[in-house]
Enzyme design. Structure first.
Site, PDB file in Angstrom:
ATOM      1  CD  GLU A   1    -105.898  26.281  13.211  1.00  0.00           C
ATOM      2  OE1 GLU A   1    -104.767  26.390  13.720  1.00  0.00           O
ATOM      3  OE2 GLU A   1    -106.081  25.957  12.036  1.00  0.00           O
TER       4      GLU A   1
ATOM      5  CG  ASN B   1    -107.254  29.821   7.679  1.00  0.00           C
ATOM      6  OD1 ASN B   1    -106.259  29.139   7.865  1.00  0.00           O
ATOM      7  ND2 ASN B   1    -108.169  29.990   8.609  1.00  0.00           N
TER       8      ASN B   1
ATOM      9  CG  ASP C   1    -110.142  26.407   7.866  1.00  0.00           C
ATOM     10  OD1 ASP C   1    -109.114  27.113   7.892  1.00  0.00           O
ATOM     11  OD2 ASP C   1    -110.217  25.306   8.431  1.00  0.00           O
TER      12      ASP C   1
END
Lengths: 622, 296
Positions: free
Chosen positions: A220, A304, A346
């Site tokens: 992230e 991801n 995701d």
């Protein structure tokens, strides 16, 4: 025990009825044999055997979270079985003193139990030979405070591993540490990740062939994912395999041979991205690694790609959400298969892989079974990377299947997220049909035991957010229960037929690990704190105990110094699914925890914080 | 568990055709908020300090030396309230509000986007915009997202790694099918370096990119201090249709439920807005007029 009618119905679903029953009989009639030899004959029946080389005779210990290199999470112990399990009761408990989500597996070696807490990653050694399991030693690595702010989804740790007299573990602030297992004194401490770049480490290392294998978290944060191989004795980093960028960085060399054309070519980790975007492309590795000592290959998948939105990164975004086979000593890749190219939802590819030999198409194939976050159980030839089957174990509408000829995942364009567009009912939701919580496999029943969630999501409208002085906009993601209304499921799945054997619907996501035994008992926990034992053949609930907090940890079973079988699990709610409780998030903020809070608004009424070890046995309290 | 159909989308869709720049976004971003349902937890009447939650390494906003404009504004507020300013330092990343304000370690966030859900935001005290940053000697004069040259130039863009989120320019260029010529600069940056988000402005000065699309306060401050003369031009349109805003209202944040404290802060903002504006001017913060809205 199952009633005859039930057994009959169950048996009809399985192609290897005779084999299953034979194995059950071995287990049921000769419990002492199992105890004394330490292992049942997993070759019995021959229908669905783990690779024998991967399943050494069971010494009754539990030295790594996945139990064995094949990651079966199967114990051959039988003292606790479908008939005796009803007498299970706690024989000792221990408070970890930490409140966040406890995902680790208790590790058992040399009559000692080792547990690690979430941040601040305190390691405890408990003496199994003494009443009350007193603390032998405690080690506090004192990770940097700021690492809490960097971690995305609660400050979890997935466990320590024991090998050759040492305990190995990772800290949230990016250190891999080796301790003397007897004394708790540090042997070496290597900084592997840089929290100032957004890297953290939450995974449990795997130790094979003198290498401690570690991967990073932080997709992230715009990081570039990797796995490193550290020297087991010195802690020095021997190799680093990145999951984006040129072949040289990915450790793709002359011996690399991908099965599918889509994964063949030079420097795909560069050319499948817009120029330079691979440098911040994600593809971390915070999940599980398995090892086949015969082929001398480790197997794991990368997470991801970043950044969102996907239109910023047209292309396959290799090698994110990709399964790798590598040699552990030098990290060189032997094959790779990108499971989810150009991920939209995701769907990290870091789930566990179980290495077994299965009868497929009339032959016994060496396979890797991967219940992926995208909702399919992949059965893959672990020598070549060929996908033999990919069948859904949860409800899926974001994709329509996997083309076995090309290996391509078939996206459903109607469920493609797009900024400024409302897309409803995307299934599975971002945490996937299953997240990190690992599956078990029983060679006795031939079934996988998959703890998972049943969630869908909407993406609708934009809202503003603010980080480092910079406003930005994100989709409002909201998750909610999938078809049936239950948010979780504990499912037995037949990897040969590709079909569900049975399933237990759970109200809350099943975010715990699981263990299955030769006594035909499977254990798992619920987020409201029930620790459950079910019949591995039928799913019938045999026993349950309410622990103090929600369970997201990994249960284990072992033979104690007294020769008797025990079961242990950490209770302590949290994790991404439990972030509403662990992070005290506002239940009205439906998009909090990336939309997970919307699906978990009732959790604070059902579970509160608190890390506690529970050890269960059949005999009197120690 | 029942499915909830949030009212946000419906409201967006109704408003879509009427969308007015900027004015709308703060309102849209304000999803349900009912702080009155929370217990009043301020205790501010006995406060002995103005406890500010702040990033120690993020100029022009704030730093540990107190050199940022948010530090200056905090001092102004402390002065008005008759309280010394103390800081709880924490990198303003994910978890910032959780680990500072909502952990009770401090009471005021000086800068956040109006309507941010995890805290209660005050009336906005400035409005800024994303800007194009170019070298003056290039004479590019790029003003619009629709400028065809953006398809061929190297375009620096601030990126957020968060799932389902990104900066408006990242979304806008992606929507136009432009990605091959984007160079991404993670907003998080490398926190070991001073003021990590500032690297994107350095890149324009060094010529690593031809143009960058950068949040105004960051661009304005570092452009002013750049040894290479830089041009800063507000992005047009202010809202990339249908919904993508490039203009944001910035407010202060307090804990949800701290309504008494919030009212005190708002009254300081109202009475000292000219002084706040002077501080923002001194830091080169590009600004647009705040909409005149009825006071809530």
């Amino acid at each position: 025990m199952p009633r005859p009618a039930l057994r009959h119905r169950f048996a009809r679903r399985l192609p290897w009825r005779a084999a299953t029953l034979a194995a059950v009989l071995v287990a049921a009639c000769h419990p002492e044999r199992s105890r004394s030899t330490g292992s049942i004959d997993v070759q019995t029946g021959g229908a669905a055997n783990p690779n024998a080389a991967n399943l050494p005779s069971d010494d009754g210990q539990w030295v790594r979270p996945a139990k064995d290199f094949a990651s079966t999470r199967f114990s051959s112990l039988t003292e606790i079985n479908t008939q005796t399990v009803r007498n299970l009761h706690p024989i000792a408990t221990f408070s970890t003193g930490v409140l966040r989500g406890h995902e680790a597996a208790p590790i058992v070696a040399n009559n000692t139990m080792y547990i690690i807490t979430p941040y601040p990653n305190i390691v405890y050694a408990l003496d199994l030979t003494k009443p009350g399991l007193p603390v032998k030693w405690k080690y506090n690595p004192k990770p940097e405070l700021s690492s809490q702010g960097v971690a995305c989804c609660d400050v979890v740790n997935r466990g320590v591993v024991f090998d050759a007299g040492k305990i190995f573990f990772n800290t949230l602030d990016g250190h891999t540490i080796a301790l003397d297992a007897a004394t708790g004194k540090p042997v070496w401490n290597t900084k592997v990740a840089e929290i100032n770049l957004g890297e953290t480490v939450t995974m449990a290392p795997l130790v094979v062939k003198g290498r401690v294998l570690v991967g990073d978290s932080g997709g992230e944060m715009g990081v570039r994912g990797w796995v490193k191989g550290l020297d087991e004795n010195t802690g020095s980093v021997v190799w680093t395999a990145y999951h984006t960028g040129p072949d040289q960085d990915v450790l793709i060399g002359a011996n690399f041979k991908a099965y599918y054309a889509k994964d063949q070519g030079k420097d795909l980790g560069v050319s499948s991205w817009p120029p330079g975007m691979w440098k911040i492309g994600g593809g971390t590795m915070w999940g599980w690694i398995s090892y086949d000592p015969v082929l001398d290959l480790i197997y794991y998948g990368s997470a991801n790609p970043g950044p969102w939105n996907p239109d910023v990164r047209p292309g396959d975004n290799k090698w994110t959400a990709t399964l790798f086979a590598r040699h552990p000593e030098d990290g060189q890749a032997v094959w790779a298969y990108q499971i989810t190219p150009h991920d939209l939802h995701d769907y990290d590819g870091v789930n566990e892989q179980i290495l077994v030999d299965l009868p497929i198409g009339g032959a016994t194939r060496k396979v890797l079974i991967r219940p992926d976050r995208n909702g399919y159980v992949y059965v893959i030839d672990r020598q070549t990377g060929q996908v033999l089957a990919a069948n859904p174990y949860g409800f899926i509408n974001s994709t329509t299947g996997v083309d076995l000829k090309t290996g391509a995942l078939q996206y459903n364009p109607a469920k493609q997220p797009q900024v400024e567009k409302v897309v409803r009912d995307i299934c599975p939701a971002a945490p996937g049909a299953k997240d990190w919580q690992p599956t078990a496999f029983s060679p006795v029943t031939g079934l996988l035991y998959i703890p998972h969630q049943n969630l869908c999501m909407d993406e609708e409208g934009l809202s503003a957010n603010y980080i480092a002085g910079t406003p930005y906009v994100g989709m409002n993601v909201k998750m909610y229960p999938g078809p049936g209304g239950n948010r979780g499921e504990f499912e037995a799945f037949n990897p040969v037929t590709g079909k569900q054997a049975w399933a237990i619907k759970e109200d809350l996501p099943v975010w715990s690990g699981t263990v299955v035994t030769a006594g035909n008992v499977a254990f798992y926990g619920t987020m409201d704190g029930w620790f459950k034992a079910v019949d591995a053949r039928t799913g019938q609930l045999l026993w349950q105990f309410k622990t103090g907090s929600g369970i997201i940890g990994q249960p284990v079973t072992y033979r104690g110094p007294d020769g008797h079988q025990y079961v242990a699990v950490l209770s302590g709610v949290g994790g991404w699914s439990g972030a509403i409780v662990a992070g005290a998030l506002d239940p009205r903020d439906s998009s909090a925890a990336l939309g997970f809070v919307n699906a978990m608004r009732d959790l604070p009424d059902k579970s509160s914080l608190g890390g506690m070890l529970y050890v269960f046995g059949l005999g009197p309290a120690t | 568990m029942t499915r909830e159909r949030p009212d946000t989308v419906a409201r967006w869709q109704e408003l879509g055709v009427l969308l007015l720049p900027a004015l709308l976004f703060a309102g849209l971003a304000t999803r349900r908020s009912s702080p009155d349902a929370l217990a009043q937890t301020t205790g501010q009447s006995e406060a002995t300090a103005l406890r500010v939650c702040s990033d120690p390494n993020n100029l022009p906003f704030s730093n540990r030396a107190g050199a940022g404009f948010e530090n200056k504004i905090a001092e102004l507020i402390g002065h008005e309230l008759g309280l010394p300013v103390t800081y709880d330092w924490w990198a303003q990343r994910r978890g910032f509000a959780r680990n500072t304000l909502n952990a009770g370690d401090c009471d005021l966030v000086v800068g956040t986007v109006a309507g941010m859900e995890m805290l209660a935001t005050t009336r906005p005290y400035y409005r800024s915009t994303y800007v194009f940053v170019t070298r003056r000697d290039r004479h590019l004069d790029i003003r619009s997202l629709n400028d065809p040259r953006l398809r061929t130039l190297q375009v620096g863009v601030q990126l957020i790694g968060d799932d389902f989120s990104n900066t408006p320019p990242a979304h806008a260029l992606a929507n136009r099918g432009m990605s091959r010529n984007i160079v991404g600069y993670p907003v998080y940056g490398d926190y070991r370096q001073p003021n990590p988000p500032a690297r994107i402005v350095d890149a324009v000065a060094k010529g690593s990119v031809d143009v960058a699309i950068v949040w105004g306060p960051l661009a304005g401050y570092f452009a002013k201090r750049s040894s290479v003369p830089l041009t800063v031009t507000p992005v047009s349109p202010q809202v990339d249709l249908p919904y993508l805003p490039f203009v944001f209202d910035i407010a202060m944040g307090v804990r949800r439920g701290d309504s008494t404290f919030k009212a005190r802060i708002e009254s300081v903002i109202a009475s000292r807005q000219p002084a706040i504006d002077s501080i923002l001017d001194a830091y080169g913060v590009p600004r647009l007029p705040l909409a005149h809205r009825a006071s809530p």
